[in-house]
Design an enzyme around this catalytic site. Structure first.
Site, PDB file in Angstrom:
ATOM      1  N   GLN A  25      11.163   3.297  -7.060  1.00 37.27           N
ATOM      2  CA  GLN A  25      12.353   2.509  -6.704  1.00 37.27           C
ATOM      3  C   GLN A  25      13.483   2.996  -7.286  1.00 37.27           C
ATOM      4  O   GLN A  25      14.240   2.443  -8.153  1.00 37.27           O
ATOM      5  CB  GLN A  25      12.446   0.991  -6.926  1.00 37.27           C
ATOM      6  CG  GLN A  25      13.622   0.209  -6.043  1.00 37.27           C
ATOM      7  CD  GLN A  25      13.530   0.317  -4.521  1.00 37.27           C
ATOM      8  OE1 GLN A  25      12.322   0.472  -3.886  1.00 37.27           O
ATOM      9  NE2 GLN A  25      14.754   0.021  -4.043  1.00 37.27           N
ATOM     10  N   HIS A  58       7.814   9.788 -11.176  1.00 42.96           N
ATOM     11  CA  HIS A  58       7.802   9.924  -9.925  1.00 42.96           C
ATOM     12  C   HIS A  58       8.608  10.954  -9.356  1.00 42.96           C
ATOM     13  O   HIS A  58       8.486  11.812  -8.505  1.00 42.96           O
ATOM     14  CB  HIS A  58       7.954   8.674  -9.270  1.00 42.96           C
ATOM     15  CG  HIS A  58       8.248   8.564  -7.618  1.00 42.96           C
ATOM     16  ND1 HIS A  58       6.811   8.987  -6.992  1.00 42.96           N
ATOM     17  CD2 HIS A  58       9.023   8.461  -6.659  1.00 42.96           C
ATOM     18  CE1 HIS A  58       7.163   9.121  -5.877  1.00 42.96           C
ATOM     19  NE2 HIS A  58       8.368   8.718  -5.520  1.00 42.96           N
ATOM     20  N   LYS A 123       4.271  13.785   6.307  1.00 42.08           N
ATOM     21  CA  LYS A 123       4.107  12.274   6.243  1.00 42.08           C
ATOM     22  C   LYS A 123       5.349  11.519   6.301  1.00 42.08           C
ATOM     23  O   LYS A 123       6.310  12.081   6.259  1.00 42.08           O
ATOM     24  CB  LYS A 123       3.552  12.089   4.731  1.00 42.08           C
ATOM     25  CG  LYS A 123       3.656  10.662   4.440  1.00 42.08           C
ATOM     26  CD  LYS A 123       3.105  10.211   2.931  1.00 42.08           C
ATOM     27  CE  LYS A 123       4.224   9.790   2.219  1.00 42.08           C
ATOM     28  NZ  LYS A 123       3.982   9.397   0.944  1.00 42.08           N
ATOM     29  N   ARG A 125       7.283   7.439   6.681  1.00 42.41           N
ATOM     30  CA  ARG A 125       7.335   5.864   6.200  1.00 42.41           C
ATOM     31  C   ARG A 125       8.296   5.286   7.028  1.00 42.41           C
ATOM     32  O   ARG A 125       9.401   5.870   7.339  1.00 42.41           O
ATOM     33  CB  ARG A 125       7.713   5.758   4.826  1.00 42.41           C
ATOM     34  CG  ARG A 125       6.627   6.186   3.796  1.00 42.41           C
ATOM     35  CD  ARG A 125       6.900   5.723   2.632  1.00 42.41           C
ATOM     36  NE  ARG A 125       6.181   6.331   1.493  1.00 42.41           N
ATOM     37  CZ  ARG A 125       5.000   5.661   1.133  1.00 42.41           C
ATOM     38  NH1 ARG A 125       4.618   4.338   1.755  1.00 42.41           N
ATOM     39  NH2 ARG A 125       4.011   5.843   0.233  1.00 42.41           N
ATOM     40  N   ASP A 151      -1.362  14.298  -6.023  1.00 37.24           N
ATOM     41  CA  ASP A 151      -0.157  13.267  -6.137  1.00 37.24           C
ATOM     42  C   ASP A 151      -0.002  12.840  -7.431  1.00 37.24           C
ATOM     43  O   ASP A 151      -0.668  12.724  -8.248  1.00 37.24           O
ATOM     44  CB  ASP A 151      -0.552  12.174  -4.922  1.00 37.24           C
ATOM     45  CG  ASP A 151       0.443  11.355  -4.404  1.00 37.24           C
ATOM     46  OD1 ASP A 151       1.692  11.905  -4.754  1.00 37.24           O
ATOM     47  OD2 ASP A 151       0.383  10.831  -3.231  1.00 37.24           O
ATOM     48  N   THR A 156      -1.609   2.069  -2.839  1.00 38.98           N
ATOM     49  CA  THR A 156      -2.943   1.338  -1.696  1.00 38.98           C
ATOM     50  C   THR A 156      -3.870   2.301  -1.357  1.00 38.98           C
ATOM     51  O   THR A 156      -4.867   1.996  -0.422  1.00 38.98           O
ATOM     52  CB  THR A 156      -2.101   0.703  -0.569  1.00 38.98           C
ATOM     53  OG1 THR A 156      -1.554   1.766   0.210  1.00 38.98           O
ATOM     54  CG2 THR A 156      -0.888  -0.156  -1.101  1.00 38.98           C
ATOM     55  N   GLY A 158      -3.171   4.713   1.121  1.00 39.23           N
ATOM     56  CA  GLY A 158      -2.762   5.105   2.346  1.00 39.23           C
ATOM     57  C   GLY A 158      -2.362   6.238   2.595  1.00 39.23           C
ATOM     58  O   GLY A 158      -2.776   7.296   3.583  1.00 39.23           O
ATOM     59  N   THR A 159      -1.519   6.974   1.722  1.00 40.47           N
ATOM     60  CA  THR A 159      -1.045   8.194   1.626  1.00 40.47           C
ATOM     61  C   THR A 159      -2.326   9.409   1.702  1.00 40.47           C
ATOM     62  O   THR A 159      -2.283  10.224   2.318  1.00 40.47           O
ATOM     63  CB  THR A 159       0.006   8.527   0.393  1.00 40.47           C
ATOM     64  OG1 THR A 159       1.064   7.563   0.611  1.00 40.47           O
ATOM     65  CG2 THR A 159       0.577  10.047   0.565  1.00 40.47           C
TER      66      THR A 159
HETATM   67  C1  R5P Z   1       5.178   8.893  -2.619  1.00 41.34           C
HETATM   68  O1  R5P Z   1       6.063   9.361  -2.721  1.00 41.34           O
HETATM   69  C2  R5P Z   1       4.040   8.950  -3.743  1.00 41.34           C
HETATM   70  O2  R5P Z   1       3.945  10.135  -4.430  1.00 41.34           O
HETATM   71  C3  R5P Z   1       2.498   8.304  -3.353  1.00 41.34           C
HETATM   72  O3  R5P Z   1       2.036   9.328  -2.470  1.00 41.34           O
HETATM   73  C4  R5P Z   1       2.687   6.924  -2.887  1.00 41.34           C
HETATM   74  O4  R5P Z   1       3.418   6.332  -3.629  1.00 41.34           O
HETATM   75  C5  R5P Z   1       1.150   6.590  -2.903  1.00 41.34           C
HETATM   76  O5  R5P Z   1       0.981   5.161  -2.385  1.00 41.34           O
HETATM   77  P1  R5P Z   1       0.017   4.698  -1.375  1.00 41.34           P
HETATM   78  O6  R5P Z   1      -1.150   5.064  -2.253  1.00 41.34           O
HETATM   79  O7  R5P Z   1       0.293   3.134  -1.280  1.00 41.34           O
HETATM   80  O8  R5P Z   1       0.177   5.295  -0.212  1.00 41.34           O
END
Ligand code: R5P
Length: 247
Positions: A25, A58, A123, A125, A151, A156, A158-159
């Site tokens: 955020q 991040h 990807k 969102r 990453d 979660t 999901g990504t």
């Molecule tokens: C996104 O910008 C982050 O680098 C991660 O890819 C993301 O936050 C991972 O979140 P989730 O595992 O919920 O998809």
């Protein structure tokens, strides 16, 4: 704790926070949202922190949220060293970014893995639905190749599970996941253990309790790297130099 140290007359207080809270955020994605990552920096400062030390923010711009020195450490030496030992044929490796935002980091990985080619997943969102990403397709050569999917965090799952799915659909031979922060919330463990990745490699910037560990999960310790950085700070050495061998 910071306040207690300040009131006990500590000469200086360095906060070692391997995982920076609310890092995603870092901007308003739409109107009337907070910028919580900035607020965290203000809380640390107000409490009495003089310096911060974090791993894989991040986004690097978060460094500027804190009004003071911030040591931004990178887990890539720890992760890449391990991944090298797991890859059978380095010439058949492709480094994959799960979204366009991480392509620069993927380039660094590609260099460390001996000039491996790059690919990235497209990807999207919906900003109205938190924690839900849709991986659409992959750009780059991945057919028949061993993909190292990187990453900064797995929340979660999901990504990363979506990205593995796309890579497998497009003919990847195998997928190894390498991520720094194992948030592992909600359905993460189920998604990761069932996504078809041959191995999921993370660091322990966050603790991984026993009930969130699964068969093909590897947790690497970030402690030696952080310890070295703390020593450099307190000996007035250089944190930057730690990473020069891996530039
Ligand atoms: C996104 O910008 C982050 O680098 C991660 O890819 C993301 O936050 C991972 O979140 P989730 O595992 O919920 O998809």
């Amino acid at each position: 704790m910071i306040d207690a140290l300040k009131r006990a007359s500590a000469r200086s207080v360095t906060v070692v926070s391997p995982f920076y809270p609310y890092a995603r955020q870092d901007k308003k994605h739409r109107g009337r949202e907070p910028i919580s990552a900035r607020l965290i920096a203000d809380l640390y400062k107000t409490a009495g922190a003089d310096r911060l030390m974090c791993v894989d923010l991040h986004t690097s711009q978060i460094q500027g949220f804190f009004d003071g020195p911030l040591d931004h450490l990178f887990a890539i030496p720890v992760l890449a060293e391990y991944i090298k030992s797991r890859v059978e044929n380095p010439e058949n490796v492709t480094v994959v970014s799960p979204d366009t935002g991480r392509v620069r980091v993927a380039e660094h990985w590609a260099t460390l893995l001996g000039g491996a080619p790059l690919a990235f997943v497209h990807k999207t969102r919906d900003i109205n639905v938190p924690n839900q990403a849709v991986s659409k397709t992959v750009v780059g050569e991945i057919e028949g190749r061993s993909c190292v999917l990187i990453d900064d965090m797995i929340d979660t799952g999901g990504t990363i599970a979506g990205a593995v799915n796309v890579l497998k659909e497009k003919g990847a031979k195998e997928v190894i996941i390498a991520a720094t922060h194992p948030v592992f919330s909600g359905p993460a463990v189920e998604r990761l253990s069932g996504c078809g990745a041959s191995e999921v490699v993370v660091t322990n910037t966050l603790p991984v309790p026993d009930d969130k560990r699964f068969e093909n999960l590897t947790v690497l310790s970030i402690a030696p790297l952080v310890a070295r950085a703390i020593r450099e700070v307190f000996d007035e050495g250089s944190v930057t130099n730690i990473f020069n061998d891996h530039a």
